[in-house]
Design a protein around this motif. Structure first.
Motif, mmCIF file in Angstrom:
data_model
loop_
_atom_site.group_PDB
_atom_site.id
_atom_site.type_symbol
_atom_site.label_atom_id
_atom_site.label_comp_id
_atom_site.label_asym_id
_atom_site.label_seq_id
_atom_site.Cartn_x
_atom_site.Cartn_y
_atom_site.Cartn_z
ATOM 1 N N ARG A 199 74.110 43.992 -41.919
ATOM 2 C CA ARG A 199 74.366 42.569 -42.124
ATOM 3 C C ARG A 199 73.063 41.764 -42.020
ATOM 4 N NH1 ARG A 199 78.948 40.989 -37.921
ATOM 5 N NH2 ARG A 199 77.382 41.894 -36.550
ATOM 6 N N GLU A 200 72.970 40.724 -42.832
ATOM 7 C CA GLU A 200 71.763 39.877 -42.820
ATOM 8 C C GLU A 200 71.454 39.378 -41.408
ATOM 9 O OE1 GLU A 200 72.624 37.900 -47.256
ATOM 10 O OE2 GLU A 200 72.390 36.600 -45.520
ATOM 11 N N ASN A 201 72.488 38.909 -40.694
ATOM 12 C CA ASN A 201 72.244 38.322 -39.371
ATOM 13 C C ASN A 201 71.674 39.334 -38.388
ATOM 14 O OD1 ASN A 201 75.096 39.322 -39.528
ATOM 15 N ND2 ASN A 201 74.996 38.910 -37.338
ATOM 16 N N GLU A 202 72.014 40.622 -38.562
ATOM 17 C CA GLU A 202 71.473 41.635 -37.649
ATOM 18 C C GLU A 202 69.970 41.797 -37.841
ATOM 19 O OE1 GLU A 202 73.748 45.237 -38.109
ATOM 20 O OE2 GLU A 202 75.614 44.120 -37.891
ATOM 21 N N VAL A 204 67.966 39.439 -38.974
ATOM 22 C CA VAL A 204 67.344 38.221 -38.413
ATOM 23 C C VAL A 204 67.281 38.318 -36.887
ATOM 24 C CG1 VAL A 204 67.557 35.733 -38.114
ATOM 25 C CG2 VAL A 204 68.067 36.756 -40.327
ATOM 26 N N ALA A 205 68.338 38.835 -36.263
ATOM 27 C CA ALA A 205 68.358 38.955 -34.796
ATOM 28 C C ALA A 205 67.197 39.827 -34.315
ATOM 29 C CB ALA A 205 69.700 39.527 -34.333
ATOM 30 N N THR A 241 69.898 29.835 -45.413
ATOM 31 C CA THR A 241 69.767 30.715 -44.252
ATOM 32 C C THR A 241 70.777 31.862 -44.355
ATOM 33 O OG1 THR A 241 71.132 29.120 -43.059
ATOM 34 C CG2 THR A 241 68.755 28.975 -42.740
ATOM 35 N N TRP A 242 70.641 32.816 -43.465
ATOM 36 C CA TRP A 242 71.409 34.057 -43.516
ATOM 37 C C TRP A 242 72.913 33.842 -43.323
ATOM 38 C CZ3 TRP A 242 68.269 32.400 -39.557
ATOM 39 C CH2 TRP A 242 68.891 32.168 -38.344
ATOM 40 N N SER A 243 73.668 34.842 -43.740
ATOM 41 C CA SER A 243 75.096 34.903 -43.424
ATOM 42 C C SER A 243 75.343 36.255 -42.780
ATOM 43 C CB SER A 243 75.928 34.785 -44.713
ATOM 44 O OG SER A 243 75.817 35.988 -45.457
ATOM 45 N N ASP A 244 76.616 36.619 -42.608
ATOM 46 C CA ASP A 244 76.870 37.979 -42.119
ATOM 47 C C ASP A 244 77.293 38.907 -43.266
ATOM 48 O OD1 ASP A 244 79.346 36.815 -42.367
ATOM 49 O OD2 ASP A 244 79.829 36.906 -40.235
ATOM 50 N N ARG A 245 76.887 38.535 -44.452
ATOM 51 C CA ARG A 245 77.021 39.423 -45.613
ATOM 52 C C ARG A 245 76.189 40.690 -45.386
ATOM 53 N NH1 ARG A 245 73.354 40.278 -49.563
ATOM 54 N NH2 ARG A 245 74.062 40.841 -51.649
ATOM 55 N N MET B 1 75.004 28.845 -42.597
ATOM 56 C CA MET B 1 75.499 30.106 -43.133
ATOM 57 C C MET B 1 76.850 29.908 -43.795
ATOM 58 S SD MET B 1 76.660 31.998 -39.593
ATOM 59 C CE MET B 1 77.080 33.546 -40.355
ATOM 60 N N LEU B 2 77.106 30.691 -44.795
ATOM 61 C CA LEU B 2 78.434 30.735 -45.389
ATOM 62 C C LEU B 2 79.240 31.814 -44.681
ATOM 63 C CD1 LEU B 2 77.402 30.431 -49.104
ATOM 64 C CD2 LEU B 2 78.909 28.884 -47.893
ATOM 65 N N THR B 4 81.699 35.185 -45.073
ATOM 66 C CA THR B 4 82.060 36.192 -46.065
ATOM 67 C C THR B 4 83.526 36.551 -45.883
ATOM 68 O OG1 THR B 4 81.230 37.880 -44.547
ATOM 69 C CG2 THR B 4 79.769 37.204 -46.318
ATOM 70 N N GLY B 8 83.454 40.920 -48.475
ATOM 71 C CA GLY B 8 82.017 40.741 -48.347
ATOM 72 C C GLY B 8 81.466 39.658 -49.251
ATOM 73 N N ARG B 10 80.868 35.763 -50.444
ATOM 74 C CA ARG B 10 80.723 34.487 -49.760
ATOM 75 C C ARG B 10 81.836 33.535 -50.142
ATOM 76 N NH1 ARG B 10 74.839 32.658 -48.741
ATOM 77 N NH2 ARG B 10 74.208 34.479 -47.580
ATOM 78 N N TYR B 208 68.338 35.211 -27.751
ATOM 79 C CA TYR B 208 68.325 34.888 -29.180
ATOM 80 C C TYR B 208 68.973 36.020 -29.985
ATOM 81 C CZ TYR B 208 65.982 30.748 -31.107
ATOM 82 O OH TYR B 208 65.693 29.486 -31.566
ATOM 83 N N HIS B 209 68.610 37.245 -29.634
ATOM 84 C CA HIS B 209 69.145 38.391 -30.354
ATOM 85 C C HIS B 209 70.664 38.397 -30.293
ATOM 86 C CE1 HIS B 209 70.177 42.583 -31.244
ATOM 87 N NE2 HIS B 209 69.076 42.565 -31.982
ATOM 88 N N ILE B 212 72.464 35.705 -32.435
ATOM 89 C CA ILE B 212 72.451 35.854 -33.890
ATOM 90 C C ILE B 212 73.082 37.166 -34.351
ATOM 91 C CG2 ILE B 212 70.896 36.016 -35.895
ATOM 92 C CD1 ILE B 212 69.147 33.932 -34.386
ATOM 93 N N ALA B 213 72.868 38.249 -33.566
ATOM 94 C CA ALA B 213 73.505 39.528 -33.923
ATOM 95 C C ALA B 213 75.028 39.373 -33.868
ATOM 96 C CB ALA B 213 73.041 40.635 -32.977
ATOM 97 N N GLY B 219 78.839 37.149 -37.400
ATOM 98 C CA GLY B 219 77.448 36.961 -37.007
ATOM 99 C C GLY B 219 77.194 35.538 -36.540
#
Lengths: 399, 399
Positions: A199-202, A204-205, A241-245, B1-2, B4, B8, B10, B208-209, B212-213, B219
């Motif tokens: 996932r994108e958010n992972e 980024v984390a 910015t990121w999503s959790d896609r 963020m959008l 999903t 998966g 958006r 922070y991790h 966002i994770a 996410g």
């Protein structure tokens, strides 16, 4: 953030002599423009002149520089005064609390109080510079100032201090080198983690963690912009910015981030293709790197910003995939929402002459239809050419 | 963020009907205040009405709402238009690119272009509302608008949309619950990691991790304010950001953070003592929790903001350790530099009447000399009292 010395005690970021030199150059520019007083609301400018550093720029605060006063004055919210005592080099008498009642009020505005102090200093009928187009100098702030000091002559001092900041000191460059190390490490982590199914958010984390955890020797500060990882169709939208896609096979993604040390930034951008990569994207990656090399090769003291951009454009136009004429910008210390310095830009029409210790983020971008490819570096102008502060393999990465 | 969906892909954050309802209420408020047109520069307000979401608020962009036009219009930097196509529900014809030449220029300002479009819409002599005291409506922006539309009547529409946002929809509450989960998980990590010998920045990196994770199910988005962990003397300076100083035995520290999901925040604050804890600090911790309970107990529809603060003050004043009269603020969706909503505040003089689905960050703070102790919660007003969205043990933590 402050720096800790070897004993773990906090110390100021710069020698007092450096702060005094900054002040000297600021006052000189004020005098050239006929300003007696300068009201600074830009947090990076406040920090540059006083050392003040805290997440308080969401409420009214100000630094007052007068050509005929030795020290600036910091005025801010009552509850934040201890932050000024801890982080600013100013004498205690030059740190003034603004009462809580001026904040989040319909009746009062922090500028009412700031103007009152300017009046008390006997400067209410002088020529006063204000940063007209800075994020934290709102229309209401300006109107309140005009109302409170009807006899003052107000002048636009937008970016006045930013221009003083353009050429960095050796100590500033040292901090940018640390920021560059943070950026390189975070980019390695990002490229390593990115893959189909993640996932994108992972990603980024993990990038954020690396930026702030830093190295054994020094920790990281928060970057003024969050790391951006547009992927798939979003590479057409560079600032979404990121999503959790989840990343997909055949996606390609841009990782744009900045390491930050003591508010000094070193941005870095790379493009990563996941799985099968169309030949035209590989080709665009090569062209982007080639153009970056060409543009870096033109940088030297005496060249102008627009000459550097023109060299890039000539290189890129051969391939017919160029959209804009903005190749980069001066970079250094800043606060959210932007890490750019709002002064010299590597673009058509900008005739700023390059000098040693100017620093830029050079970010060439090519387009395949709607999709963008970026490969960037943060650089320093040296005595006779340039060096990149960020050192990271320049290519399109393929996973 | 959008968000999903299960496939998966958006999807928009809210149903179109919800956006239309928001627009309806905004237009109603505009009519009450005699405004024909509203120019929105606050990114949270832009997002609320259109869905637009990207890190582009560092440059000029605007949403135009007209009482006699069905849809708002988004105008922003050329390179960011695809971000609007991806994230906003607007018709393509209502998404307008502003040419690059208007940005970072001494000669032109984005507002020159925005005003030109208002003129083309035939609305240059109407009554136009502007958000006078929002971060991204600078003095220059205002001056450019006045110059470009000399026949318009400009009115202050500051926080007009913020007040529409005060009562949350069930879907918004759902997003805040997710944000609360992120906040709780990150607080657990922070308290677990903090200890003598650990550097402040390492704890922030882990926090922070986690923010966002996120969880397996969703996410996290970037919070509008970085996590703050003042420790030692810095607990007297609540908004000083971290350094790479090591926590010491006998320090105490405050962790203040917010989980963020799709721009909706749930802030949470706890105080942690490391090693031996003086009796008076333990005592203050108990008093702070006691006061929090008392204040939470007074919240119900029909009560006013200042009544809630008064209950806290009565509880705290018994112990003589109170400094200010600001107990909290409305919270929800926002962008840097602040997660507060700039409307109702839990403080003396604020007579806003509480209604179901209002949400606040309640943050009681007690002082031992210069050192502050905080224990906070994010809460929702229910049909007959209140519930906290964040659920985290309420006590002074001791490591």
């Amino acid at each position: 953030m402050l720096i800790t010395d070897s004993g773990g005690k906090r110390t100021f970021r710069f020698h007092l002599s450096e702060y005094r030199e900054r002040l000297y150059h600021t006052k000189k520019k004020m005098q050239e423009k006929g300003m007696d007083v300068l009201l600074i609301t830009d947090p990076a400018n406040m920090n540059y002149l006083t050392g003040y550093d805290a997440w308080t720029f969401y409420v009214g605060q100000i630094v007052v520089v007068s050509v005929d006063e030795e020290e600036p004055m910091w005025i801010g919210r009552d509850q934040d005064v201890n932050g000024a005592h801890i982080t600013a080099w100013l004498n205690e008498k030059n740190i003034i609390p603004c009462p809580e009642a001026y904040y989040h009020s319909d009746q009062k505005h922090p500028m009412d109080f700031f103007a009152k102090l300017v009046h008390l200093m006997g400067k209410s009928n002088r020529t006063i510079g204000v940063e007209m187009d800075m994020y934290y100098f709102t229309a209401t702030t300006y109107e309140a100032l005009k109302r409170a000091l009807p006899n003052a002559t107000l002048k636009n001092a937008n970016a006045l201090v930013n221009w003083v900041r353009l050429v960095k000191s050796d100590q500033e460059i040292e901090y940018m080198r640390k920021a560059a190390t943070l950026a390189e490490n975070a980019m390695s982590v990002g490229i390593e983690q990115i893959d189909a199914g993640v996932r994108e958010n992972e990603v980024v984390a993990d990038v954020y963690h690396e930026l702030i955890a830093g190295t054994d020797k020094f920790g990281g500060d928060y970057p003024a912009v969050a790391p951006l990882i547009p992927s798939g169709d979003d590479t057409s939208a560079l600032h979404v910015t990121w999503s959790d896609r989840k990343f997909q096979a055949n996606d390609f993604a841009i990782i744009k981030l900045a390491g930050c040390f003591s508010r000094y930034h070193a941005p870095l951008s790379r493009t990563i293709a996941i799985g099968e990569t169309p030949e035209k994207i590989k080709e665009a990656g090569k062209r982007c790197v080639e153009g970056l090399h060409v543009a870096l090769g033109t940088i030297k003291p005496g060249a102008t910003c627009e000459e550097v951009e023109a060299a890039w454009r000539r290189s890129a136009e051969k391939h017919g995939v160029l959209k804009d004429t903005f190749l980069g910008y001066s970079v250094g210390s800043n606060y959210p929402p932007d890490w750019g310095s709002h002064t010299a830009n590597l673009r058509r029409g900008d005739r700023t002459v390059l000098k040693p210790n100017m620093t830029f983020h050079m970010i060439p971008r090519l387009w395949i239809g709607d999709l963008g490819i970026e490969v960037s570096e943060t650089l320093r102008v040296t005595e006779n050419k340039c060096e990149t502060l960020t050192e990271f393999e320049r290519r399109l990465f393929v996973k």
